[in-house]
Design a protein around this motif. Structure first.
Motif, PDB file in Angstrom:
ATOM      1  N   GLN A  20      48.829 -47.934  33.348  1.00 52.06           N
ATOM      2  CA  GLN A  20      50.207 -48.425  33.289  1.00 52.06           C
ATOM      3  C   GLN A  20      50.656 -48.630  31.841  1.00 52.06           C
ATOM      4  OE1 GLN A  20      49.160 -51.640  35.870  1.00 52.06           O
ATOM      5  NE2 GLN A  20      50.302 -50.795  37.587  1.00 52.06           N
ATOM      6  N   ARG A  21      49.756 -49.137  31.006  1.00 51.46           N
ATOM      7  CA  ARG A  21      50.094 -49.324  29.588  1.00 51.46           C
ATOM      8  C   ARG A  21      50.377 -47.975  28.932  1.00 51.46           C
ATOM      9  NH1 ARG A  21      46.098 -51.003  24.751  1.00 51.46           N
ATOM     10  NH2 ARG A  21      45.079 -49.234  25.712  1.00 51.46           N
ATOM     11  N   GLU A  22      49.594 -46.967  29.263  1.00 54.87           N
ATOM     12  CA  GLU A  22      49.832 -45.624  28.712  1.00 54.87           C
ATOM     13  C   GLU A  22      51.176 -45.059  29.179  1.00 54.87           C
ATOM     14  OE1 GLU A  22      48.091 -44.041  26.283  1.00 54.87           O
ATOM     15  OE2 GLU A  22      47.054 -45.977  26.203  1.00 54.87           O
ATOM     16  N   THR A  23      51.556 -45.336  30.413  1.00 61.87           N
ATOM     17  CA  THR A  23      52.865 -44.921  30.922  1.00 61.87           C
ATOM     18  C   THR A  23      53.976 -45.569  30.101  1.00 61.87           C
ATOM     19  OG1 THR A  23      52.009 -44.601  33.167  1.00 61.87           O
ATOM     20  CG2 THR A  23      54.392 -44.968  32.954  1.00 61.87           C
ATOM     21  N   ILE A  24      53.818 -46.852  29.812  1.00 61.32           N
ATOM     22  CA  ILE A  24      54.803 -47.579  29.002  1.00 61.32           C
ATOM     23  C   ILE A  24      54.878 -46.980  27.601  1.00 61.32           C
ATOM     24  CG2 ILE A  24      55.293 -49.807  27.898  1.00 61.32           C
ATOM     25  CD1 ILE A  24      53.940 -51.056  30.489  1.00 61.32           C
ATOM     26  N   ARG A  25      53.733 -46.717  27.003  1.00 62.24           N
ATOM     27  CA  ARG A  25      53.712 -46.126  25.655  1.00 62.24           C
ATOM     28  C   ARG A  25      54.401 -44.769  25.627  1.00 62.24           C
ATOM     29  NH1 ARG A  25      47.534 -47.241  23.500  1.00 62.24           N
ATOM     30  NH2 ARG A  25      47.870 -49.391  22.800  1.00 62.24           N
ATOM     31  N   LYS A  26      54.144 -43.945  26.655  1.00 57.94           N
ATOM     32  CA  LYS A  26      54.760 -42.616  26.719  1.00 57.94           C
ATOM     33  C   LYS A  26      56.278 -42.741  26.872  1.00 57.94           C
ATOM     34  CE  LYS A  26      54.531 -38.119  29.036  1.00 57.94           C
ATOM     35  NZ  LYS A  26      55.520 -37.612  28.152  1.00 57.94           N
ATOM     36  N   LYS A  27      56.720 -43.668  27.715  1.00 61.03           N
ATOM     37  CA  LYS A  27      58.167 -43.860  27.880  1.00 61.03           C
ATOM     38  C   LYS A  27      58.811 -44.277  26.559  1.00 61.03           C
ATOM     39  CE  LYS A  27      58.680 -44.739  32.799  1.00 61.03           C
ATOM     40  NZ  LYS A  27      59.210 -45.657  33.826  1.00 61.03           N
ATOM     41  N   LEU A  28      58.144 -45.156  25.828  1.00 66.61           N
ATOM     42  CA  LEU A  28      58.680 -45.574  24.531  1.00 66.61           C
ATOM     43  C   LEU A  28      58.749 -44.396  23.570  1.00 66.61           C
ATOM     44  CD1 LEU A  28      56.906 -49.013  23.974  1.00 66.61           C
ATOM     45  CD2 LEU A  28      59.344 -48.626  24.411  1.00 66.61           C
ATOM     46  N   ALA A  29      57.682 -43.609  23.516  1.00 70.03           N
ATOM     47  CA  ALA A  29      57.648 -42.455  22.618  1.00 70.03           C
ATOM     48  C   ALA A  29      58.721 -41.435  22.975  1.00 70.03           C
ATOM     49  CB  ALA A  29      56.266 -41.802  22.654  1.00 70.03           C
ATOM     50  N   ASP A  30      58.982 -41.276  24.290  1.00 68.59           N
ATOM     51  CA  ASP A  30      59.990 -40.325  24.755  1.00 68.59           C
ATOM     52  C   ASP A  30      61.404 -40.923  24.775  1.00 68.59           C
ATOM     53  OD1 ASP A  30      57.890 -38.587  25.155  1.00 68.59           O
ATOM     54  OD2 ASP A  30      57.850 -38.832  27.344  1.00 68.59           O
ATOM     55  N   GLU A  31      61.502 -42.190  24.379  1.00 72.10           N
ATOM     56  CA  GLU A  31      62.776 -42.917  24.422  1.00 72.10           C
ATOM     57  C   GLU A  31      63.392 -42.881  25.820  1.00 72.10           C
ATOM     58  OE1 GLU A  31      65.364 -41.856  21.194  1.00 72.10           O
ATOM     59  OE2 GLU A  31      63.746 -42.053  19.725  1.00 72.10           O
ATOM     60  N   ASN A  32      62.521 -42.971  26.826  1.00 74.02           N
ATOM     61  CA  ASN A  32      62.929 -43.001  28.227  1.00 74.02           C
ATOM     62  C   ASN A  32      62.576 -44.383  28.772  1.00 74.02           C
ATOM     63  OD1 ASN A  32      63.277 -42.786  30.970  1.00 74.02           O
ATOM     64  ND2 ASN A  32      61.604 -41.339  31.276  1.00 74.02           N
ATOM     65  N   LEU A  33      63.550 -45.265  28.834  1.00 72.01           N
ATOM     66  CA  LEU A  33      63.284 -46.642  29.238  1.00 72.01           C
ATOM     67  C   LEU A  33      63.542 -46.887  30.725  1.00 72.01           C
ATOM     68  CD1 LEU A  33      64.690 -48.531  26.122  1.00 72.01           C
ATOM     69  CD2 LEU A  33      62.404 -47.603  26.521  1.00 72.01           C
ATOM     70  N   ASP A  34      63.765 -45.819  31.491  1.00 75.14           N
ATOM     71  CA  ASP A  34      64.000 -45.968  32.930  1.00 75.14           C
ATOM     72  C   ASP A  34      62.816 -46.666  33.592  1.00 75.14           C
ATOM     73  OD1 ASP A  34      66.404 -44.654  32.688  1.00 75.14           O
ATOM     74  OD2 ASP A  34      65.664 -42.736  33.477  1.00 75.14           O
ATOM     75  N   GLY A  35      63.085 -47.796  34.195  1.00 74.20           N
ATOM     76  CA  GLY A  35      62.062 -48.515  34.951  1.00 74.20           C
ATOM     77  C   GLY A  35      60.961 -49.146  34.123  1.00 74.20           C
ATOM     78  N   ILE A  36      61.153 -49.229  32.819  1.00 76.79           N
ATOM     79  CA  ILE A  36      60.065 -49.721  31.961  1.00 76.79           C
ATOM     80  C   ILE A  36      59.726 -51.184  32.250  1.00 76.79           C
ATOM     81  CG2 ILE A  36      61.395 -50.460  29.948  1.00 76.79           C
ATOM     82  CD1 ILE A  36      59.112 -48.917  28.306  1.00 76.79           C
ATOM     83  N   LYS A  37      60.709 -51.970  32.658  1.00 80.68           N
ATOM     84  CA  LYS A  37      60.399 -53.362  33.002  1.00 80.68           C
ATOM     85  C   LYS A  37      59.533 -53.422  34.261  1.00 80.68           C
ATOM     86  CE  LYS A  37      63.989 -55.846  30.647  1.00 80.68           C
ATOM     87  NZ  LYS A  37      64.708 -57.101  30.633  1.00 80.68           N
ATOM     88  N   LEU A  38      59.750 -52.513  35.193  1.00 73.74           N
ATOM     89  CA  LEU A  38      58.887 -52.454  36.383  1.00 73.74           C
ATOM     90  C   LEU A  38      57.472 -52.027  35.991  1.00 73.74           C
ATOM     91  CD1 LEU A  38      61.353 -50.829  38.940  1.00 73.74           C
ATOM     92  CD2 LEU A  38      60.627 -53.224  38.823  1.00 73.74           C
ATOM     93  N   ASP A  39      57.371 -51.090  35.049  1.00 76.70           N
ATOM     94  CA  ASP A  39      56.052 -50.687  34.552  1.00 76.70           C
ATOM     95  C   ASP A  39      55.355 -51.872  33.883  1.00 76.70           C
ATOM     96  OD1 ASP A  39      56.290 -47.942  35.312  1.00 76.70           O
ATOM     97  OD2 ASP A  39      57.548 -47.586  33.549  1.00 76.70           O
ATOM     98  N   CYS A  40      56.104 -52.639  33.116  1.00 80.92           N
ATOM     99  CA  CYS A  40      55.534 -53.829  32.462  1.00 80.92           C
ATOM    100  C   CYS A  40      55.060 -54.838  33.503  1.00 80.92           C
ATOM    101  CB  CYS A  40      56.554 -54.472  31.528  1.00 80.92           C
ATOM    102  SG  CYS A  40      56.934 -53.498  30.057  1.00 80.92           S
ATOM    103  N   LEU A  41      55.872 -55.063  34.526  1.00 81.63           N
ATOM    104  CA  LEU A  41      55.485 -55.990  35.585  1.00 81.63           C
ATOM    105  C   LEU A  41      54.210 -55.517  36.279  1.00 81.63           C
ATOM    106  CD1 LEU A  41      56.006 -58.498  37.317  1.00 81.63           C
ATOM    107  CD2 LEU A  41      57.542 -57.093  38.732  1.00 81.63           C
ATOM    108  N   SER A  42      54.151 -54.252  36.613  1.00 81.40           N
ATOM    109  CA  SER A  42      52.955 -53.708  37.264  1.00 81.40           C
ATOM    110  C   SER A  42      51.722 -53.887  36.395  1.00 81.40           C
ATOM    111  CB  SER A  42      53.133 -52.215  37.563  1.00 81.40           C
ATOM    112  OG  SER A  42      54.148 -52.018  38.490  1.00 81.40           O
ATOM    113  N   CYS A  43      51.854 -53.622  35.120  1.00 83.58           N
ATOM    114  CA  CYS A  43      50.728 -53.750  34.204  1.00 83.58           C
ATOM    115  C   CYS A  43      50.274 -55.203  34.092  1.00 83.58           C
ATOM    116  CB  CYS A  43      51.089 -53.186  32.835  1.00 83.58           C
ATOM    117  SG  CYS A  43      49.669 -53.093  31.719  1.00 83.58           S
ATOM    118  N   LEU A  44      51.218 -56.116  33.953  1.00 86.33           N
ATOM    119  CA  LEU A  44      50.857 -57.532  33.811  1.00 86.33           C
ATOM    120  C   LEU A  44      50.201 -58.075  35.075  1.00 86.33           C
ATOM    121  CD1 LEU A  44      53.989 -58.743  31.833  1.00 86.33           C
ATOM    122  CD2 LEU A  44      51.648 -58.483  30.939  1.00 86.33           C
TER     123      LEU A  44
END
Length: 175
Positions: A20-44
């Motif tokens: 999940q952390r890698e998914t978040i990092r990839k979204k940040l690198a791709d400047e694609n923030l769609d659903g990133i808060k849900l990814d953060c919640l899942s990771c936490l």
């Protein structure tokens, strides 16, 4: 054939959090923030579950008559004592672990919030509609919490004399 099977869920949960952390990092690198808060919640949530599974693993391996269903604070206090450190939920590493536990509790118990509020902007309305954990849903907090859990894992394994190889899910043929 007979096998001795050892299943240790803390690894799966930490692997899930890593993914999940890698998914978040990839979204940040791709400047694609769609659903990133849900990814953060899942990771936490995965990190919070992994801490308890890690505590249960160390307790099972190192504390006689371990009680898996004891209260969280009792379990983490006992495991920390076995590792030669004091668990104090208001200090450093342990404060962050406690924050993860509280986030997990808020999500798991999902208490409804019903209020009446006077607001003048959409931002004020969004604030009033926020969940207790919303402020934690940032990539920066995910990174901090991931490092915290890995640090805690290392502390427990080192101080309790547990070789990493002993922590892996495995099956060994015995017959």
């Amino acid at each position: 054939m007979t096998y001795r099977v050892k299943v240790y869920p803390h690894n799966d949960l930490l692997n899930l959090a890593h993914f999940q952390r890698e998914t978040i990092r990839k979204k940040l690198a791709d400047e694609n923030l769609d659903g990133i808060k849900l990814d953060c919640l899942s990771c936490l949530v995965s990190l919070a579950f992994s801490v308890e599974a890690l505590v249960n693993f160390v307790g099972y391996k190192k504390i006689p008559k371990w009680k898996e269903f004891d209260r969280y604070k009792n379990k983490i206090t006992k495991v920390c004592a076995k590792a030669g450190v004091e668990f104090d939920k208001s200090v450093g590493l342990y404060e962050k672990l406690w924050q993860l536990k509280e986030l997990r509790d808020h999500v798991a118990h999902g208490e409804p919030i019903e209020i009446e509020t006077d607001v003048t902007t959409r931002e004020e309305l969004r604030e009033q509609m926020s969940c207790p954990w919303d402020s934690c849903l940032t990539p920066e907090i995910v990174e901090t919490m991931f490092r915290t859990v890995k640090e805690f894992e290392k502390l427990l394994f080192t101080n309790c004399h547990i070789n990493v190889g002993e922590t892996l899910t495995s099956a060994v043929r015995v017959g």
